[in-house]
Write an enzyme that holds these catalytic residues in place. Sequence first.
Site, PDB file in Angstrom:
ATOM      1  CG  HIS A  86      -1.913   1.074   1.281  1.00 37.50           C
ATOM      2  ND1 HIS A  86      -2.849   1.278   0.300  1.00 37.50           N
ATOM      3  CD2 HIS A  86      -2.140   2.037   2.204  1.00 37.50           C
ATOM      4  CE1 HIS A  86      -3.610   2.308   0.616  1.00 37.50           C
ATOM      5  NE2 HIS A  86      -3.197   2.788   1.773  1.00 37.50           N
ATOM      6  CG  ASN A 107      -4.741   5.226   3.827  1.00 38.64           C
ATOM      7  OD1 ASN A 107      -4.341   4.994   2.689  1.00 38.64           O
ATOM      8  ND2 ASN A 107      -5.222   4.286   4.599  1.00 38.64           N
TER       9      ASN A 107
END
Length: 139
Positions: A86, A107
Amino acid sequence: MASERNYPYKAKDRACNSTLEQKKFATIDSYSYWYHTPISESFLRCLVFKQPISVSLYASPHFKSYKGGIFNGNDCSSIGSCEHNHAVLIVGYGSTSDDQDYWIVKNSWGPSWGQGGYIFIKRNTGAAHGVCNINCSGA
């Protein structure tokens, strides 16, 4: 690069809006990249001091369900060296009143995740790869 205000992120697959894309907020003059080579947290802090830094890390189950506090990545301890899945953006760093150091990480999962779309990840742990391999690769 467009601003978040002019071209907000929406978590779904679709074509780019070329009208909004043309409203320039900033440009990127240069970049560097390191991959599967851990860098020291002190050097990473120097990079973040100048600008936000895109990094890859291992988004563990606890990372995915993060709601608040300083994330220590205990469930990342069994992952492989520099394994990642990620990409995130380190936008800053700080310390609590009881001397817990942390990264401020944005994020891409939107403001309903974490603390308004952000996670505080423990730093200065002594682990060469950092919490969930955050020190392993970035641009």
